[in-house]
Scaffold this motif. Sequence first.
Motif, PDB file in Angstrom:
ATOM      1  N   THR A  17       0.561  -1.391  -0.136  1.00  0.00           N
ATOM      2  CA  THR A  17       0.134  -0.021   0.245  1.00  0.00           C
ATOM      3  C   THR A  17       0.873   1.523  -0.082  1.00  0.00           C
ATOM      4  O   THR A  17       0.772   1.942  -0.251  1.00  0.00           O
ATOM      5  N   SER A  20       2.298   1.292  -3.699  1.00  0.00           N
ATOM      6  CA  SER A  20       1.305   2.187  -4.196  1.00  0.00           C
ATOM      7  C   SER A  20       0.631   3.938  -4.317  1.00  0.00           C
ATOM      8  O   SER A  20       0.768   4.474  -5.332  1.00  0.00           O
ATOM      9  N   ASP A  38      -7.946   0.438  -4.589  1.00  0.00           N
ATOM     10  CA  ASP A  38      -8.227  -0.671  -3.732  1.00  0.00           C
ATOM     11  C   ASP A  38      -8.901  -1.534  -3.770  1.00  0.00           C
ATOM     12  O   ASP A  38     -10.126  -1.476  -3.371  1.00  0.00           O
ATOM     13  N   ASP A  40      -8.075  -4.525  -2.125  1.00  0.00           N
ATOM     14  CA  ASP A  40      -7.751  -4.699   0.036  1.00  0.00           C
ATOM     15  C   ASP A  40      -8.743  -4.171   0.428  1.00  0.00           C
ATOM     16  O   ASP A  40      -8.849  -3.638   0.713  1.00  0.00           O
ATOM     17  N   CYS A  43      -9.311  -2.085   3.413  1.00  0.00           N
ATOM     18  CA  CYS A  43      -9.479  -0.488   2.957  1.00  0.00           C
ATOM     19  C   CYS A  43      -8.309   0.044   3.433  1.00  0.00           C
ATOM     20  O   CYS A  43      -8.884   1.725   3.674  1.00  0.00           O
ATOM     21  N   LEU A  45      -6.061   1.237   1.857  1.00  0.00           N
ATOM     22  CA  LEU A  45      -5.653   2.343   0.841  1.00  0.00           C
ATOM     23  C   LEU A  45      -6.482   3.851   1.001  1.00  0.00           C
ATOM     24  O   LEU A  45      -5.913   5.053   0.641  1.00  0.00           O
ATOM     25  N   SER A  46      -7.782   2.865   1.019  1.00  0.00           N
ATOM     26  CA  SER A  46      -8.805   4.234   0.365  1.00  0.00           C
ATOM     27  C   SER A  46      -9.016   5.028   2.108  1.00  0.00           C
ATOM     28  O   SER A  46      -9.130   6.355   1.800  1.00  0.00           O
ATOM     29  N   ILE A  92      -9.617   8.161  -7.154  1.00  0.00           N
ATOM     30  CA  ILE A  92      -9.601   6.540  -6.471  1.00  0.00           C
ATOM     31  C   ILE A  92     -10.962   5.785  -5.746  1.00  0.00           C
ATOM     32  O   ILE A  92     -12.046   6.594  -6.460  1.00  0.00           O
ATOM     33  N   PRO A  94     -12.497   2.837  -3.633  1.00  0.00           N
ATOM     34  CA  PRO A  94     -12.143   2.489  -2.541  1.00  0.00           C
ATOM     35  C   PRO A  94     -12.104   1.117  -2.704  1.00  0.00           C
ATOM     36  O   PRO A  94     -13.544   0.694  -3.220  1.00  0.00           O
ATOM     37  N   ASP A 133      -3.783  -1.487  -5.920  1.00  0.00           N
ATOM     38  CA  ASP A 133      -3.638  -1.790  -4.735  1.00  0.00           C
ATOM     39  C   ASP A 133      -4.269  -3.564  -4.347  1.00  0.00           C
ATOM     40  O   ASP A 133      -4.805  -3.314  -4.583  1.00  0.00           O
TER      41      ASP A 133
END
Length: 270
Positions: A17, A20, A38, A40, A43, A45-46, A92, A94, A133
């Motif tokens: 992350t 990224s 994102d 994953d 969350c 990265l979100s 993004i 999410p 990611d």
Amino acid sequence: MSIVIHTGNGKGGVKKTTTSAALALRLAEKGRKVLLIDTDGQCDLSRLFGVNANSVGFSTADLYEPGFSFEPVGSDNFDWKDKGKNDGKIHIIPAHLAKLADVRKLPFDKVLDFKTNVLNLAKKFDYQYVIIDTPPSLDINQMAGLATANYTILPLSCDFESCGEEKIRQYFNVVKSVKNKANKSLATPLVVLTDVDAKGDLTKKYIAWSNQFFGNAMLPEYVEHSAMLPNALNSKRAPWYKPNNGNDRAKGKKYKKVIDAILARFGEEA
């Protein structure tokens, strides 16, 4: 045409992350329009970029639905050099924990819907780069990213237990399978060592082994162990931008060189 970069590993804690996020920040600094995806369920990265799936009404789970279309959300959560003075932007899509858990039950062929939707969004909104990611598992979300990408990054910690030959071969088998089934043009993973304490004897052994094992697929530059990265992320700024102290300035400068070296492998000019 967009360049799609996938950051993956079946192991957590290897700075997927963080890598990224840093790639997106550096590209935005260079005036590029970037889409972060994102996949994953944690969350991270979100949250880092301040976008919540419940608030915006869609998530990466929707990318597995055929023909699904929406406009990704812009993130203004971070600062970088010349922000607002050039065309650099970060948008993004999410993650959503519960919905991505359901996605894991889907058959492999749904990765093709994911791939089609991502590439259509990239074209529709003129993203120069898409960065995906992924979770610390070898599930459909990992495979969907691989199926969509031009390039993939494999971040590794210098640990034979968690990132040794057996674990890496498992990951490479997944990459090979996805390449054969859904993405013939996928490049060989670019291996990047992260959080490296170069003075440690075990680290020295791992670096020597990885150089021999990966050869040209391994990036010569590596990320040094430092408090600089968490300091920067907590301050919501690019790691090399307005550092808190002299040590962070030096470490941030080195880190930017690593990120630039990664991007150079993918055709991005300095």
